[in-house]
Write a protein that holds these residues in place. Structure first.
Motif, mmCIF file in Angstrom:
data_model
loop_
_atom_site.group_PDB
_atom_site.id
_atom_site.type_symbol
_atom_site.label_atom_id
_atom_site.label_comp_id
_atom_site.label_asym_id
_atom_site.label_seq_id
_atom_site.Cartn_x
_atom_site.Cartn_y
_atom_site.Cartn_z
ATOM 1 N N TYR A 7 5.238 10.101 1.174
ATOM 2 C CA TYR A 7 4.868 9.642 2.516
ATOM 3 C C TYR A 7 3.602 8.786 2.470
ATOM 4 C CZ TYR A 7 2.901 9.797 7.208
ATOM 5 O OH TYR A 7 2.343 9.445 8.409
ATOM 6 N N GLU A 8 2.587 9.263 1.759
ATOM 7 C CA GLU A 8 1.339 8.507 1.671
ATOM 8 C C GLU A 8 1.558 7.185 0.935
ATOM 9 O OE1 GLU A 8 -1.323 9.068 3.200
ATOM 10 O OE2 GLU A 8 -1.006 11.122 3.886
ATOM 11 N N TRP A 9 2.414 7.208 -0.083
ATOM 12 C CA TRP A 9 2.733 5.981 -0.817
ATOM 13 C C TRP A 9 3.351 4.945 0.120
ATOM 14 C CZ3 TRP A 9 2.446 4.790 -6.201
ATOM 15 C CH2 TRP A 9 3.115 3.626 -6.580
ATOM 16 N N ARG A 10 4.306 5.387 0.929
ATOM 17 C CA ARG A 10 4.965 4.470 1.857
ATOM 18 C C ARG A 10 4.026 4.039 2.972
ATOM 19 N NH1 ARG A 10 10.649 6.904 3.643
ATOM 20 N NH2 ARG A 10 10.655 4.878 4.725
ATOM 21 N N LEU A 11 3.134 4.931 3.387
ATOM 22 C CA LEU A 11 2.204 4.605 4.465
ATOM 23 C C LEU A 11 1.229 3.514 4.033
ATOM 24 C CD1 LEU A 11 1.319 5.383 7.352
ATOM 25 C CD2 LEU A 11 -0.304 6.984 6.317
ATOM 26 N N MET A 12 0.694 3.639 2.829
ATOM 27 C CA MET A 12 -0.226 2.611 2.343
ATOM 28 C C MET A 12 0.511 1.315 2.030
ATOM 29 S SD MET A 12 -3.080 4.579 0.021
ATOM 30 C CE MET A 12 -1.940 5.586 -0.932
ATOM 31 N N GLY A 13 1.753 1.427 1.598
ATOM 32 C CA GLY A 13 2.577 0.242 1.406
ATOM 33 C C GLY A 13 2.356 -0.454 0.078
ATOM 34 N N LYS A 14 3.210 -1.440 -0.157
ATOM 35 C CA LYS A 14 3.143 -2.186 -1.410
ATOM 36 C C LYS A 14 1.827 -2.931 -1.564
ATOM 37 C CE LYS A 14 8.155 -2.901 -1.640
ATOM 38 N NZ LYS A 14 9.250 -3.907 -1.669
ATOM 39 N N LYS A 15 1.224 -3.316 -0.440
ATOM 40 C CA LYS A 15 -0.017 -4.098 -0.524
ATOM 41 C C LYS A 15 -1.163 -3.308 -1.131
ATOM 42 C CE LYS A 15 -1.026 -3.061 4.348
ATOM 43 N NZ LYS A 15 0.237 -2.347 4.618
ATOM 44 N N ALA A 16 -1.020 -1.996 -1.232
ATOM 45 C CA ALA A 16 -2.063 -1.187 -1.853
ATOM 46 C C ALA A 16 -1.862 -1.044 -3.356
ATOM 47 C CB ALA A 16 -2.103 0.199 -1.210
ATOM 48 N N PHE A 17 -0.648 -1.287 -3.843
ATOM 49 C CA PHE A 17 -0.343 -1.008 -5.245
ATOM 50 C C PHE A 17 0.104 -2.235 -6.042
ATOM 51 C CE2 PHE A 17 0.418 2.883 -2.817
ATOM 52 C CZ PHE A 17 -0.352 3.798 -3.522
ATOM 53 N N ILE A 18 0.682 -3.219 -5.370
ATOM 54 C CA ILE A 18 1.238 -4.368 -6.080
ATOM 55 C C ILE A 18 0.185 -5.394 -6.501
ATOM 56 C CG2 ILE A 18 2.881 -6.281 -5.913
ATOM 57 C CD1 ILE A 18 4.113 -3.503 -6.234
ATOM 58 N N PRO A 19 -0.885 -5.641 -5.712
ATOM 59 C CA PRO A 19 -1.844 -6.687 -6.112
ATOM 60 C C PRO A 19 -2.407 -6.508 -7.517
ATOM 61 C CG PRO A 19 -2.242 -6.060 -3.848
ATOM 62 C CD PRO A 19 -1.216 -5.098 -4.378
ATOM 63 N N GLN A 20 -2.672 -5.268 -7.919
ATOM 64 C CA GLN A 20 -3.217 -5.046 -9.258
ATOM 65 C C GLN A 20 -2.197 -5.398 -10.342
ATOM 66 O OE1 GLN A 20 -3.454 -2.740 -6.767
ATOM 67 N NE2 GLN A 20 -5.611 -3.073 -6.300
ATOM 68 N N VAL A 21 -0.928 -5.134 -10.063
ATOM 69 C CA VAL A 21 0.119 -5.513 -11.017
ATOM 70 C C VAL A 21 0.167 -7.030 -11.164
ATOM 71 C CG1 VAL A 21 2.585 -5.420 -11.519
ATOM 72 C CG2 VAL A 21 1.461 -3.451 -10.475
ATOM 73 N N LEU A 22 0.127 -7.722 -10.035
ATOM 74 C CA LEU A 22 0.145 -9.187 -10.065
ATOM 75 C C LEU A 22 -1.089 -9.738 -10.775
ATOM 76 C CD1 LEU A 22 1.410 -9.925 -6.433
ATOM 77 C CD2 LEU A 22 2.735 -9.850 -8.557
ATOM 78 N N LEU A 23 -2.228 -9.084 -10.557
ATOM 79 C CA LEU A 23 -3.464 -9.514 -11.221
ATOM 80 C C LEU A 23 -3.334 -9.414 -12.733
ATOM 81 C CD1 LEU A 23 -6.521 -10.257 -11.165
ATOM 82 C CD2 LEU A 23 -6.980 -7.799 -11.010
ATOM 83 N N LEU A 24 -2.820 -8.299 -13.214
ATOM 84 C CA LEU A 24 -2.694 -8.103 -14.657
ATOM 85 C C LEU A 24 -1.637 -9.018 -15.262
ATOM 86 C CD1 LEU A 24 -2.996 -4.208 -14.861
ATOM 87 C CD2 LEU A 24 -4.728 -5.914 -15.438
ATOM 88 N N VAL A 25 -0.539 -9.204 -14.555
ATOM 89 C CA VAL A 25 0.501 -10.108 -15.054
ATOM 90 C C VAL A 25 -0.023 -11.538 -15.109
ATOM 91 C CG1 VAL A 25 2.758 -11.115 -14.554
ATOM 92 C CG2 VAL A 25 2.415 -8.652 -14.317
ATOM 93 N N GLY A 26 -0.689 -11.957 -14.034
ATOM 94 C CA GLY A 26 -1.265 -13.301 -14.028
ATOM 95 C C GLY A 26 -2.321 -13.476 -15.102
ATOM 96 N N GLY A 27 -3.158 -12.444 -15.289
ATOM 97 C CA GLY A 27 -4.163 -12.509 -16.338
ATOM 98 C C GLY A 27 -3.551 -12.571 -17.722
ATOM 99 N N GLY A 28 -2.470 -11.822 -17.917
ATOM 100 C CA GLY A 28 -1.789 -11.866 -19.204
ATOM 101 C C GLY A 28 -1.198 -13.236 -19.498
ATOM 102 N N LEU A 29 -0.635 -13.865 -18.479
ATOM 103 C CA LEU A 29 -0.080 -15.210 -18.661
ATOM 104 C C LEU A 29 -1.180 -16.221 -18.977
ATOM 105 C CD1 LEU A 29 2.556 -15.275 -15.766
ATOM 106 C CD2 LEU A 29 2.978 -14.984 -18.218
ATOM 107 N N PHE A 30 -2.316 -16.066 -18.304
ATOM 108 C CA PHE A 30 -3.433 -16.978 -18.584
ATOM 109 C C PHE A 30 -3.964 -16.765 -19.999
ATOM 110 C CE2 PHE A 30 -7.950 -18.240 -18.343
ATOM 111 C CZ PHE A 30 -7.776 -19.567 -17.965
ATOM 112 N N ALA A 31 -3.976 -15.514 -20.456
ATOM 113 C CA ALA A 31 -4.403 -15.239 -21.834
ATOM 114 C C ALA A 31 -3.456 -15.893 -22.834
ATOM 115 C CB ALA A 31 -4.468 -13.729 -22.065
ATOM 116 N N LEU A 32 -2.166 -15.919 -22.512
ATOM 117 C CA LEU A 32 -1.204 -16.604 -23.386
ATOM 118 C C LEU A 32 -1.495 -18.098 -23.451
ATOM 119 C CD1 LEU A 32 2.174 -14.861 -22.440
ATOM 120 C CD2 LEU A 32 0.864 -14.607 -24.559
ATOM 121 N N VAL A 33 -1.872 -18.670 -22.313
ATOM 122 C CA VAL A 33 -2.231 -20.091 -22.294
ATOM 123 C C VAL A 33 -3.456 -20.338 -23.165
ATOM 124 C CG1 VAL A 33 -3.017 -21.986 -20.825
ATOM 125 C CG2 VAL A 33 -1.199 -20.464 -20.029
ATOM 126 N N LEU A 34 -4.453 -19.450 -23.061
ATOM 127 C CA LEU A 34 -5.650 -19.586 -23.893
ATOM 128 C C LEU A 34 -5.300 -19.498 -25.373
ATOM 129 C CD1 LEU A 34 -8.240 -17.398 -21.920
ATOM 130 C CD2 LEU A 34 -8.144 -19.890 -22.041
#
Length: 237
Positions: A7-34
């Motif tokens: 219930y608490e997971w759904r109440l906080m929503g994806k916006k509480a948990f997904i941004p960090q995943v996107l941050l790490l994925v984006g950072g990993g892709l940038f590290a590959l570019v480097l």
């Protein structure tokens, strides 16, 4: 308990948990570019885990732990609102810690760990030191975001306060590292002082930051026991 967590997971929503995943994925892709451009990626990956992920975690804590559109109803229930906030805090910290651990383990497996010299003697100690690079910083930003949200009673103000402290750490890093009473507040020594901090001093800093984070969390939690103040803050938001 499982239903409550879901219930608490759904109440906080994806916006509480997904941004960090996107941050790490984006950072990993940038590290590959480097790496593709023959640029050193290890320090960037260190900054990703030690500086950017903790900032994102602290902002999530400030936004989603102590704000609730149904706060008046929450305060009338038998389940204490302080326990609800503690549950949300634990969920967010655990989620981001798992993300950081998986990312740090992957960095270690690829041989891209970024630690002060000299490195620990064994691979196991190097791996454990890699976890200390991000864990105290993440808990410290968590404590800062949590305490700012409780004290300021404003999501915008608390996130701004956290971001301001994050910037102060970068701009005044040389001053802070030289002041003994500010040394426990140096949150990002791995990335900001790659050559000027011996490993023993770095390890001391990590342990001190961990202690400061725990003390700040414990000192902030009693603010949840004053429902009138929480209601006042929710009406002003």
């Amino acid at each position: 308990m499982y239903d409550r967590l879901r219930y608490e997971w759904r109440l906080m929503g994806k916006k509480a948990f997904i941004p960090q995943v996107l941050l790490l994925v984006g950072g990993g892709l940038f590290a590959l570019v480097l790496a593709h451009n023959n640029e050193p990626a290890a320090r960037f990956l260190s900054a990703l885990l030690e500086m950017l992920l903790p900032l994102s975690t602290g902002a999530s804590i400030a936004l989603f732990t102590v704000s609730d559109s149904a706060l008046e109803l929450q305060l009338t229930l038998s389940q204490k609102y302080a326990m609800t906030v503690s549950l949300r805090l634990a969920m967010l910290v655990l989620w981001n810690s798992c993300l950081a651990f998986v990312t740090s383990s992957s960095i270690f497996a690829l041989g891209l760990e970024f630690l002060p010299q000299p490195h620990p003697a064994t691979a196991l100690l190097t791996f454990l030191a890699g976890q200390l690079a991000w864990l105290p910083s993440l808990l410290a930003c968590t404590a800062l975001g949590f305490s700012a949200a409780l004290l300021l009673q404003s999501r915008a103000a608390s996130v701004s306060a956290l971001a301001s402290f994050w910037l102060i750490e970068i701009v005044f890093k040389d001053i802070m590292i030289q002041c003994i009473w500010l040394f426990p507040l140096v949150l990002f020594p791995t990335t900001l002082f790659p050559d000027g901090l011996p490993f023993s001093l770095w390890l001391l800093n990590r342990l001190l930051v961990l202690c400061v984070a725990c003390v700040l969390l414990c000192a902030s939690w009693p603010c949840l026991l004053f429902p009138e103040r929480l209601l006042k803050g929710s009406h002003q938001e």
